[in-house]
Design a protein around this motif. Structure first.
Motif, short mmCIF file in Angstrom:
data_model
loop_
_atom_site.label_atom_id
_atom_site.label_comp_id
_atom_site.label_asym_id
_atom_site.label_seq_id
_atom_site.Cartn_x
_atom_site.Cartn_y
_atom_site.Cartn_z
N ASP A 184 -6.83 -9.77 3.18
CA ASP A 184 -5.88 -9.48 2.10
C ASP A 184 -5.06 -8.24 2.45
N SER A 185 -5.73 -7.21 2.95
CA SER A 185 -5.04 -5.98 3.31
C SER A 185 -3.98 -6.24 4.37
N GLU A 186 -4.32 -7.07 5.34
CA GLU A 186 -3.37 -7.38 6.42
C GLU A 186 -2.15 -8.14 5.92
N TRP A 187 -2.36 -9.07 4.97
CA TRP A 187 -1.20 -9.78 4.41
C TRP A 187 -0.20 -8.78 3.83
N TRP A 188 -0.72 -7.79 3.11
CA TRP A 188 0.18 -6.79 2.54
C TRP A 188 0.86 -5.96 3.62
N GLY A 189 0.16 -5.68 4.70
CA GLY A 189 0.79 -4.95 5.80
C GLY A 189 2.00 -5.69 6.33
N LEU A 190 1.86 -7.00 6.54
CA LEU A 190 2.99 -7.79 7.02
C LEU A 190 4.12 -7.85 6.00
N THR A 191 3.77 -7.89 4.72
CA THR A 191 4.79 -7.92 3.68
C THR A 191 5.63 -6.66 3.73
N TRP A 192 4.99 -5.51 3.94
CA TRP A 192 5.77 -4.26 3.94
C TRP A 192 6.56 -4.07 5.22
N ILE A 193 6.11 -4.65 6.32
CA ILE A 193 6.97 -4.66 7.50
C ILE A 193 8.22 -5.50 7.23
N GLN A 194 8.05 -6.60 6.55
CA GLN A 194 9.22 -7.41 6.20
C GLN A 194 10.17 -6.61 5.32
N ALA A 195 9.64 -5.86 4.34
CA ALA A 195 10.50 -5.04 3.49
C ALA A 195 11.22 -3.97 4.32
N TYR A 196 10.54 -3.42 5.30
CA TYR A 196 11.19 -2.44 6.19
C TYR A 196 12.33 -3.09 6.98
N ASP A 197 12.09 -4.29 7.49
CA ASP A 197 13.15 -4.99 8.23
C ASP A 197 14.39 -5.22 7.37
N LEU A 198 14.18 -5.44 6.09
CA LEU A 198 15.30 -5.70 5.18
C LEU A 198 16.07 -4.44 4.84
N THR A 199 15.38 -3.33 4.68
CA THR A 199 15.99 -2.14 4.08
C THR A 199 16.08 -0.93 5.00
N ARG A 200 15.27 -0.91 6.05
CA ARG A 200 15.12 0.25 6.93
C ARG A 200 14.57 1.47 6.18
N ASN A 201 13.93 1.23 5.06
CA ASN A 201 13.29 2.32 4.32
C ASN A 201 11.93 2.58 4.96
N ARG A 202 11.75 3.78 5.50
CA ARG A 202 10.57 4.08 6.31
C ARG A 202 9.27 4.03 5.49
N LYS A 203 9.35 4.16 4.18
CA LYS A 203 8.11 4.16 3.40
C LYS A 203 7.36 2.85 3.54
N TYR A 204 8.08 1.76 3.72
CA TYR A 204 7.42 0.46 3.87
C TYR A 204 6.68 0.39 5.21
N LEU A 205 7.33 0.85 6.26
CA LEU A 205 6.69 0.84 7.58
C LEU A 205 5.49 1.78 7.60
N ASP A 206 5.64 2.93 6.97
CA ASP A 206 4.52 3.87 6.90
C ASP A 206 3.32 3.25 6.17
N MET A 207 3.58 2.48 5.13
CA MET A 207 2.49 1.82 4.42
C MET A 207 1.80 0.81 5.33
N ALA A 208 2.59 0.08 6.11
CA ALA A 208 1.99 -0.90 7.03
C ALA A 208 1.10 -0.19 8.05
N VAL A 209 1.52 0.99 8.51
CA VAL A 209 0.69 1.75 9.44
C VAL A 209 -0.62 2.17 8.76
N THR A 210 -0.51 2.63 7.52
CA THR A 210 -1.71 3.04 6.77
C THR A 210 -2.68 1.88 6.63
N ILE A 211 -2.15 0.71 6.33
CA ILE A 211 -3.00 -0.48 6.20
C ILE A 211 -3.65 -0.81 7.54
#
Length: 631
Positions: free
Chosen positions: A130-157
């Protein structure tokens, strides 16, 4: 404004501002090139179909808890699918909902609030996959917006998941759960894809590339990929493959993991393995029946649970990546075939997409099946989405008419026309309506003018049709069809399936229930004779009794912790039954009859709402069968 239009209008200013600031997607991200279709009419139609289906999916998004009730990992995949849709088409209307989920759900939550498990913060829990699914979701959000907070969350996960890589058992692999009881394909396929995606987005990274390579080497040597090239579910305690079911999402994740690692390394051996996995999926004995992707639980006599409903969509997400990367005809043709099959056979007037893509019955429709089939429609959108597209929907799409004896009946049907084109362009769309012989539709032809705003925010106008149903029309479904065209390249067809009925008698969880289900809210159905509302969810049936009705009642086969309310307008409710004992296992199942006569009013409509008398318990009212009678 109709209900579908209201959903589309709930757009945050932030989402539109974000759309204006978008930059092109990073090289190697999923969805970066096209699998099927063309820049002409086929591509425009594929885009329009995906938009219509995406809007239906987002109609189930619950903004307060910021998820799709009531599944945690499924919500991650559904949001990722919406991210894929936005990335693929250029439509950016749902960026606000992605961010809403990120901000509201990144904290800690007790078990049962958003998941069966306690949420530990940063989208992590004891369920490692489940945690990994959310990691991939936030990488997708980063790809869309280039907002680093999403990528940082994926790293945390990923850092959290990394703690469950354990070489002391079976030589490696990530554990499926916090209790370290099982090593399986899904958790490790996700791990490889997640770490490889991180590497491909973090300049100078070596850590995550090493993890991805280590994971791939372990996974491909684990024995979970069998001699036929199909991925079994996991390992036994002795570290041998358990030979369990080949689920499509495991096959798809293995393909996706290899592709993302190939982008990081350009090792040709990776593509060789990926092709073997892909070819095995579509070979005889694989995952395809009569050309259609078919889950094991799609077989006759079987039922897919809430997890299995989304597996095929995950497969198609990574098959899209395969087709984009290789451009090989057998892979792009498979995309086109799945998308066409779904739209032709597994798509109803309300633009819902079911679990059985072949359209075989019994079929199940909910937001999970919608998200899954949507992935196939997204894959059919061309590499460069067409600048112009045109779609249409009807509301109500599945109205019910219970005519008075000897009288004609009128139904209002709204046709919503949506379009994209370069900013400031004008699209003239001709709307033509047709109905069964003897029926009248006014207007039968009209033209709407739409001044477009580009791909990011489609524009919409509504045409209202007055449908006259003659006296003596036999019971059954009768279609009113609206075709919308603009020039030679843009066309789309939608319909409203009007149910003419003199009786209401149906099982829940079936197609027969759908026209009567006025508001599903957050209720769920796990199959035939099963609809329930847990927590603060509810569902409402509407019975439009004939104008000469003098009395009416409804009988519900119902159990568990129910509240039953009735209304004559769908707004003002009277409670007529409340279960005060916290039943969990249907011990109180019975047929209960309620008199609707005092509540009918001048419109002669009866509304029945079922909810949960113990909203913190999770065993809300469950209905099996409904019968409404009148005189």
């Amino acid at each position: 404004m109709n209900r579908r239009a209201q959903i589309l209008k709930v757009l945050t200013a932030g989402a539109i501002l974000l759309a204006a600031a978008l930059v092109p997607q990073a090289a190697g991200a999923a969805g970066s090139s096209g699998a099927a279709g063309s820049s002409g009419s086929a591509g425009a139609t594929a885009t329009a179909r995906a938009r219509v289906a995406a809007d239906v999916l987002m109609g189930s998004y619950e903004p307060n808890k910021a998820w799709f009730p009531s599944s945690w990992w499924n919500s991650a995949v559904a949001l990722q699918t919406i991210g894929d849709y936005m990335q693929r088409t250029g439509d950016r209307r749902y960026l606000g909902q992605l961010d809403n989920t990120f901000e509201k759900d990144k904290g800690k939550f007790p078990a049962g609030y958003l998941s069966g498990d306690e949420l530990l913060g940063n989208f992590t829990s004891r369920a490692i996959d489940d945690s990994e699914w959310w990691g991939l979701t936030w990488i997708q959000a980063y790809d869309l917006t280039r907002n680093r907070k999403y990528l940082d969350m994926a790293v945390t996960i990923a850092e959290y998941v990394e703690g469950y890589w354990d070489p002391s058992s079976c030589g490696g692999g990530v554990w499926w759960d916090g209790e370290r009881t099982y090593k399986n394909a899904v958790t490790n396929g996700l791990w490889i894809r997640l770490t490889a995606e991180l590497h491909n987005r973090l300049p100078g990274d070596k850590r995550w590339l090493g993890r991805a390579q280590e994971g791939w080497n372990w996974f491909t040597g684990s024995g979970m990929i069998n001699s036929a090239g199909l991925v079994n579910d996991g390992l036994k305690s002795n570290c041998e493959s358990n030979g369990d079911t080949v689920w499509s999402y495991n096959q798809g994740l293995a393909i996706g993991a290899g592709l993302e690692l190939w982008r990081a390394t350009r090792n040709p051996q990776l593509l060789t393995t990926v092709r073997r996995l892909a070819d095995a999926a579509i070979a005889p004995g694989g995952l395809v029946t009569d050309g259609v992707l078919t889950e094991a639980c799609d077989a006759p006599g079987r039922t897919c649970d809430d997890n299995g409903k989304q597996f095929k969509g995950i497969f198609m997400r990574y098959w899209m990546d395969l087709a984009d990367t290789t451009h090989e005809r057998r892979y792009t043709d498979f995309v086109a075939q799945q998308a066409a099959t779904i739209w032709d056979n597994n798509h109803d007037a309300a633009d819902r997409l079911g679990v059985r893509w072949s359209g075989a019955t019994p079929n199940v429709f909910d937001w999970r099946t919608q998200a899954s089939a949507l992935s196939a429609l997204i894959a059919a959108v061309p590499q460069t989405p067409p600048v112009r597209s045109l779609s249409a929907t009807t509301d109500p799409a599945l109205p019910v008419v219970m005519p008075a004896t000897g009288s004609t009946t009128h139904v209002k049907v709204n046709v919503g026309v949506q379009a994209t084109a370069p900013v400031g362009d004008v699209i003239q769309a001709v709307v033509k309506a047709t109905a069964p012989s003897g029926w009248t539709v006014t207007p039968s032809r009209t033209t709407v003018t739409l001044r477009t705003r580009g791909n990011a925010v489609p524009v919409e106008k509504t045409v209202q049709l007055d449908v006259t149903i003659p006296a003596g029309t036999p019971d059954g479904l009768h279609s009113v069809t609206a075709s919308v065209t603009s020039g030679s390249q843009l066309s789309f067809t939608t319909r409203s399936d009007i149910l003419v009925a003199h009786t209401a008698d149906f099982d829940t969880g079936t197609a027969a229930e759908t026209p009567w289900l006025w508001d599903a809210d957050g209720s769920q159905s796990n199959g035939v004779q099963n609809r329930f509302a847990d927590g603060h969810s509810y569902f409402v049936y509407r019975f439009p009794f004939p104008s000469d009705t003098t009395s009416a009642s409804v009988s519900l086969t119902i159990d568990n912790q129910f509240v039953v309310q009735v209304s004559g307008d769908g707004q003002n409710w009277t409670t007529v039954a409340t279960e005060t004992t916290p039943y969990h296992d249907g011990e109180n199942k019975a047929v209960r009859t309620f008199d609707l006569t005092p509540y009918l009013g001048t419109a002669k409509a009866g509304y029945v709402r079922i909810s949960d008398s113990f909203p913190d318990d999770g065993w809300g009212g469950r209905v099996y069968h409904v019968t409404a009678t009148y005189n």
